[in-house]
Design a protein around this motif. Structure first.
Motif, PDB file in Angstrom:
ATOM      1  N   UNK A   1       0.953  -0.833  -0.159  1.00 22.68           N
ATOM      2  CA  UNK A   1       0.192  -0.177  -0.034  1.00 22.68           C
ATOM      3  C   UNK A   1       1.182   1.546   0.335  1.00 22.68           C
ATOM      4  N   UNK A   2       1.558   0.825   1.055  1.00 20.91           N
ATOM      5  CA  UNK A   2       2.812   2.634   0.531  1.00 20.91           C
ATOM      6  C   UNK A   2       3.222   3.236  -0.485  1.00 20.91           C
ATOM      7  N   UNK A   3       3.979   1.758  -0.646  1.00 21.92           N
ATOM      8  CA  UNK A   3       4.860   1.621  -2.468  1.00 21.92           C
ATOM      9  C   UNK A   3       4.110   2.260  -3.646  1.00 21.92           C
ATOM     10  N   UNK A   4       2.643   1.624  -3.592  1.00 19.04           N
ATOM     11  CA  UNK A   4       1.448   2.293  -4.163  1.00 19.04           C
ATOM     12  C   UNK A   4       0.915   3.134  -4.858  1.00 19.04           C
ATOM     13  N   UNK A   5       0.689   3.656  -3.054  1.00 23.07           N
ATOM     14  CA  UNK A   5       0.645   5.113  -2.742  1.00 23.07           C
ATOM     15  C   UNK A   5       1.265   5.688  -2.826  1.00 23.07           C
ATOM     16  N   UNK A   6       2.570   6.088  -2.585  1.00 18.19           N
ATOM     17  CA  UNK A   6       3.685   6.279  -2.698  1.00 18.19           C
ATOM     18  C   UNK A   6       4.155   6.464  -3.934  1.00 18.19           C
ATOM     19  N   UNK A   7       3.897   5.765  -5.169  1.00 17.88           N
ATOM     20  CA  UNK A   7       4.490   5.747  -6.332  1.00 17.88           C
ATOM     21  C   UNK A   7       3.803   6.745  -7.346  1.00 17.88           C
TER      22      UNK A   7
ATOM     23  N   UNK B   1       0.414  12.076 -10.486  1.00 24.29           N
ATOM     24  CA  UNK B   1      -0.805  11.714  -9.744  1.00 24.29           C
ATOM     25  C   UNK B   1      -1.295  12.801  -8.164  1.00 24.29           C
ATOM     26  N   UNK B   2      -2.292  13.561  -8.529  1.00 24.45           N
ATOM     27  CA  UNK B   2      -2.484  14.216  -7.337  1.00 24.45           C
ATOM     28  C   UNK B   2      -3.321  13.023  -6.556  1.00 24.45           C
ATOM     29  N   UNK B   3      -2.575  13.182  -5.127  1.00 24.73           N
ATOM     30  CA  UNK B   3      -2.871  12.739  -3.382  1.00 24.73           C
ATOM     31  C   UNK B   3      -3.208  13.933  -2.291  1.00 24.73           C
ATOM     32  N   UNK B   4      -4.022  13.615  -1.644  1.00 22.64           N
ATOM     33  CA  UNK B   4      -4.286  14.491  -0.612  1.00 22.64           C
ATOM     34  C   UNK B   4      -2.484  14.678   0.347  1.00 22.64           C
TER      35      UNK B   4
ATOM     36  N   UNK C   1       9.524  23.834  -1.918  1.00 21.31           N
ATOM     37  CA  UNK C   1       8.538  24.242  -2.753  1.00 21.31           C
ATOM     38  C   UNK C   1       7.404  23.091  -2.563  1.00 21.31           C
ATOM     39  N   UNK C   2       6.037  23.448  -2.529  1.00 22.33           N
ATOM     40  CA  UNK C   2       4.824  22.319  -2.411  1.00 22.33           C
ATOM     41  C   UNK C   2       4.994  21.329  -3.258  1.00 22.33           C
ATOM     42  N   UNK C   3       5.609  21.416  -4.754  1.00 21.67           N
ATOM     43  CA  UNK C   3       5.537  20.736  -5.583  1.00 21.67           C
ATOM     44  C   UNK C   3       6.857  19.628  -5.391  1.00 21.67           C
ATOM     45  N   UNK C   4       7.586  20.115  -5.233  1.00 15.03           N
ATOM     46  CA  UNK C   4       8.989  19.264  -4.627  1.00 15.03           C
ATOM     47  C   UNK C   4       9.164  19.025  -3.114  1.00 15.03           C
ATOM     48  N   UNK C   5       7.727  18.966  -2.405  1.00 12.42           N
ATOM     49  CA  UNK C   5       7.896  18.129  -1.412  1.00 12.42           C
ATOM     50  C   UNK C   5       6.627  16.937  -2.004  1.00 12.42           C
ATOM     51  N   UNK C   6       6.094  16.635  -2.518  1.00 14.42           N
ATOM     52  CA  UNK C   6       5.561  16.198  -3.094  1.00 14.42           C
ATOM     53  C   UNK C   6       6.159  15.065  -3.236  1.00 14.42           C
ATOM     54  N   UNK C   7       6.841  15.147  -4.154  1.00 11.75           N
ATOM     55  CA  UNK C   7       8.010  13.728  -4.320  1.00 11.75           C
ATOM     56  C   UNK C   7       8.695  13.495  -3.399  1.00 11.75           C
TER      57      UNK C   7
END
Length: 148
Positions: free
Chosen positions: A34-40, A46-49, A61-67
């Motif tokens: 689940x963590x690998x799937x949602x993390x990828x 793909x936008x997530x919470x 930046x938020x963009x780099x933090x999402x990565x």
């Protein structure tokens, strides 16, 4: 001839032995997947919470933090999948969980429709993160007792 109660008790004992033998291992592996799937999903665009969490973490930046958060989740999942690294996964989760809690504190209008009982979809995602955190803690607590 055995009574119905004795047969039910034997069946119950077999089921519980099976759950005891395989439950924690399957639990740990399912959390890892689940963590690998949602993390990828994050580095794949793909936008997530997690984008919500990226706005509560004030490094970069938020963009780099999402990565970063996406790859962090992949590391958690990978560590869960390989039993000798479960302790690493727990440390990675401990570092990540304050960001989840911080999102509830800093962005209650985004995480709740009506505080505290009606979370938004983003709030539900973060609540799921808290549940996964405690599930991982249960796995960590079983490491000395699990033979798998």
């Amino acid at each position: 001839m055995q009574s119905l109660q004795q047969r039910v008790r034997r069946l119950d004992d077999r089921i519980l032995r099976t759950l005891e033998r395989h439950g924690h291992r399957l639990h740990r592996r399912s959390l890892g997947v689940l963590f690998v799937w949602l993390g990828l999903l994050k580095p794949l665009g793909h936008e997530t919470a997690t984008s919500l969490l990226a706005h509560t973490v004030y490094w970069g930046s938020p963009e780099s933090m999402v990565l970063v958060l996406g790859w962090w989740e992949v590391a958690i999942g990978g560590s869960m999948l390989y039993k000798p690294f479960v302790r690493v996964a727990l440390v990675l989760l401990l570092v990540r969980i304050p960001g989840t809690i911080l999102a509830f504190v800093l962005l209650p209008d985004v995480t709740f429709i009506q505080f505290p009982f009606v979370p938004t979809p983003e709030g539900q995602y973060l609540l799921k993160d808290l549940v996964l955190f405690f599930a991982a803690m249960a796995i960590g607590g079983s490491l000395r007792h699990e033979g798998s």
